[in-house]
Write an enzyme that holds these catalytic residues in place. Structure first.
Site, PDB file in Angstrom:
ATOM      1  N   LYS A 278      19.311  26.080  30.337  1.00 24.62           N
ATOM      2  CA  LYS A 278      19.427  26.886  29.115  1.00 24.62           C
ATOM      3  C   LYS A 278      18.647  26.230  27.980  1.00 24.62           C
ATOM      4  O   LYS A 278      18.568  25.010  27.915  1.00 24.62           O
ATOM      5  CB  LYS A 278      20.899  26.956  28.669  1.00 24.62           C
ATOM      6  N   ARG A 352      29.087  34.174  38.988  1.00 24.66           N
ATOM      7  CA  ARG A 352      29.323  35.102  40.097  1.00 24.66           C
ATOM      8  C   ARG A 352      29.457  34.375  41.434  1.00 24.66           C
ATOM      9  O   ARG A 352      30.071  34.904  42.365  1.00 24.66           O
ATOM     10  CB  ARG A 352      28.200  36.152  40.127  1.00 24.66           C
TER      11      ARG A 352
HETATM   12  N1  BES Z   1      28.111  31.293  30.802  1.00 20.14           N
HETATM   13  C1  BES Z   1      27.022  32.175  30.656  1.00 20.14           C
HETATM   14  C2  BES Z   1      27.349  33.433  29.847  1.00 20.14           C
HETATM   15  C3  BES Z   1      27.733  33.262  28.414  1.00 20.14           C
HETATM   16  C4  BES Z   1      26.841  33.584  27.413  1.00 20.14           C
HETATM   17  C5  BES Z   1      29.007  32.862  28.051  1.00 20.14           C
HETATM   18  C6  BES Z   1      27.206  33.469  26.090  1.00 20.14           C
HETATM   19  C7  BES Z   1      29.383  32.746  26.727  1.00 20.14           C
HETATM   20  C8  BES Z   1      28.480  33.055  25.743  1.00 20.14           C
HETATM   21  C9  BES Z   1      26.557  32.626  32.041  1.00 20.14           C
HETATM   22  O1  BES Z   1      26.748  31.746  33.076  1.00 20.14           O
HETATM   23  C10 BES Z   1      25.082  32.837  31.947  1.00 20.14           C
HETATM   24  O2  BES Z   1      24.380  31.893  31.783  1.00 20.14           O
HETATM   25  N2  BES Z   1      24.672  34.087  32.059  1.00 20.14           N
HETATM   26  C11 BES Z   1      23.315  34.420  32.030  1.00 20.14           C
HETATM   27  C12 BES Z   1      23.151  35.541  33.020  1.00 20.14           C
HETATM   28  C13 BES Z   1      21.764  35.756  33.506  1.00 20.14           C
HETATM   29  C14 BES Z   1      21.172  34.545  34.135  1.00 20.14           C
HETATM   30  C15 BES Z   1      21.804  36.906  34.472  1.00 20.14           C
HETATM   31  C16 BES Z   1      22.937  34.873  30.627  1.00 20.14           C
HETATM   32  O3  BES Z   1      23.823  35.193  29.838  1.00 20.14           O
HETATM   33  O4  BES Z   1      21.774  34.840  30.285  1.00 20.14           O
HETATM   34 MN    MN Z   2      25.190  30.354  33.269  1.00 15.05          MN
END
Ligand code: BES
Ligand code: MN
Ligand code: ZN
Length: 501
Positions: A278, A352
């Protein structure tokens, strides 16, 4: 610890350090709520000017403190706004939450808020306890503020058994929300999967020890056991971390159960994104990525304490998503607990993988309903903001979640799983399922379609609460800054509604 009690005495005569008075905003100006009638009388004709001078309008969120002389017994009155609907539990809960933060240093507080039904009594207690929540475990300068030792809820139904039951129920719910907040607020170094499992173990012990305590079965599966069980999804995330993964299972099986509910919650104790790392700004609050796991555990313990006649089987998979030489790679193919294979495309779509295994385990328990809750996708945060959760699932279950949220005072909104998603999740050239595809749009819907593959065709709803688990702004109503505990009361309410058939 604050103790709450009900009393039918009048607010003007109450000898507390502070008396909180609800104010209704009407078209002809502010008016004290009925519970504060004798305060209105004590001030008589002076009240109008008094309120006006202090700028009291009764609007929601407002709080104004006023020292008293000899009009009432307490030395301090705190006027809190109820907005225009004094009988709305949501407004009352909000006002009680504001009140809790407005009186930082009183040993005894009396609350003269609308509380003439059991539902309103519960709203007052829940709002006050949750609005006054603080997390100070890591502050070296200890509390400038102290929570009150005694809070008296002034209510005309103080002696009715339903009112006492409502108070007890509200305390159990508030405990569950506060427990979730504590865990979500805990720094990720102190909340790795093994440490979170330990926290669950202590909470479970506290609830189940002693005579007359509810019996809840707790099982904690470690890394080796997860390997034996074939939980490839959980392990594919946790393999990146120095802290091994865990799976917590709780079972509440009362003899009088009329239905069987399975709960599944995402427990990513920190989400760096893994190799699909991230950006730093997106990583800041990722200690909250275990909020789903925290909320299903807390809700299950609350359901047991309430003695609800519903069997509940709860799974909380826990893993830390890190960057290391053992991290899962995009392109890897993982075999999940149900035997299906998944091609990894983005290691940041890790939730997931945990949920797929846990849902598959939940289905084996043959529940009537499966609910999962997860901080799953930023897409749903973007779509619905930081206060409204997304719900997806089978047509026969989504409305029940919406209704439960409504009664619990939490907002959820239905989102679709479009037909095209089925094709997209099965578009991997090498495996049964593709974990993620590079179409940027609708990522939360794609994730739901992916999860559906593991639900065995049962009644199911998926609550995507990403962004709702943490309040990054200032406190409002019963919600403090930081962890919110969003979802817990909806889950408990859902169990309650199932118990009523
Ligand atoms: N934990 C994150 C989602 C999240 C985002 C939680 C903001 C709390 C606040 C999740 O694991 C994630 O990284 N999701 C990705 C999904 C994508 C890779 C399909 C995202 O949000 O970009
Ligand atoms: Mn994630
Ligand atoms: Zn995540």
């Amino acid at each position: 610890m604050t103790s709450y009690s009900l009393r039918s005495s009048s607010p003007a005569k109450t000898r507390a350090d502070a008396v909180v008075v609800g104010v209704v905003a009407t078209s002809s100006g502010p008016r004290l709520c009925d519970a504060a009638d004798d305060v209105t009388q004590a001030y008589g004709r002076r009240l109008r000017a008094f309120l006006s001078t202090m700028g009291v309008t009764g609007k929601a969120g407002e709080s104004v403190k006023a020292p008293t002389r000899d009009e009432v017994n307490a030395p301090l009155l705190v006027f809190v706004g109820l907005g225009d609907d004094a009988a709305d539990p949501v407004a009352v809960r909000r006002a009680a939450g504001v009140a809790a933060r407005s009186v930082p240093n009183a040993a005894s507080v009396a609350l003269a808020l609308p509380a003439d039904t059991p539902e309103l009594v519960a709203a007052v207690v829940e709002g006050h306890r949750l609005g006054g929540y603080t997390f100070t475990a890591y502050k070296s300068a200890k509390a400038e503020t102290t929570e009150p030792t005694d809070v008296v809820v002034l209510t005309s139904i103080a002696r009715r058994a339903e009112a006492v039951a409502a108070l007890e129920k509200a305390e159990i719910l508030a405990d569950a929300v506060a427990l979730t907040r504590d865990w979500v607020n805990t720094p990720p170094m102190d909340c790795t999967p093994p440490l979170l499992a330990d926290l669950v173990t202590s909470a479970h012990k506290a609830v189940t020890k002693g005579r007359g305590a509810p019996k809840v079965k707790l099982e904690v599966f470690d890394h080796e056991q997860l390997e034996e069980m074939g939980c490839g999804g959980i392990l594919s995330v946790g393999n990146s971390s120095a802290s091994p993964s865990r799976l917590v299972k709780l079972t509440w099986a009362p003899k009088d159960a009329v239905a069987h509910l399975a709960l599944v919650g995402k427990g990513v104790t920190f989400d760096s994104g893994g190799l699909t790392i991230k950006p730093s700004s997106s990583m800041v609050n990722m200690k909250g990525d275990m909020a789903g796991a925290a909320s299903v555990v807390a809700a299950t313990l609350a359901i047991a304490r309430l003695g609800l006649p519903v069997k509940v089987t709860t799974f909380a998979p826990m893993a830390e998503n890190m960057v290391s030489a053992t991290s899962t790679r995009p392109g890897d193919v993982i075999t999940m607990h149900n035997g299906s294979t998944v091609e990894i495309a983005n290691t940041d779509a890790e939730g997931r993988m945990l949920l797929g295994d846990a849902l598959s385990l939940a289905v084996l328990e043959e529940p009537d309903v499966v609910i999962d809750i997860a901080t799953l996708t930023g897409h749903m945060q973007l779509a619905l903001g930081d206060k409204v959760g997304a719900v997806m699932g089978t047509d026969d279950q989504v409305p029940a979640v919406l209704a439960a949220g409504e009664s619990a005072g939490e907002q959820h909104w239905p989102m679709p799983i479009p037909e095209e998603m089925k094709e997209r999740i099965t578009s991997s050239k090498v495996a049964d399922l593709l974990q993620h595809d590079w179409v940027r749009w609708g990522g939360g819907l794609y994730a739901s379609a992916f999860l559906r593959e593991f639900t065995g065709g049962l009644r199911w709803a998926h609550l995507d609460i990403a962004g709702k688990e943490m309040n990054l702004g200032g406190p409002y109503g019963h919600v403090p800054s930081g962890a919110t505990g969003f979802g817990v009361t909806t889950l408990v309410e859902l169990a309650r509604s199932l118990s009523e058939g």
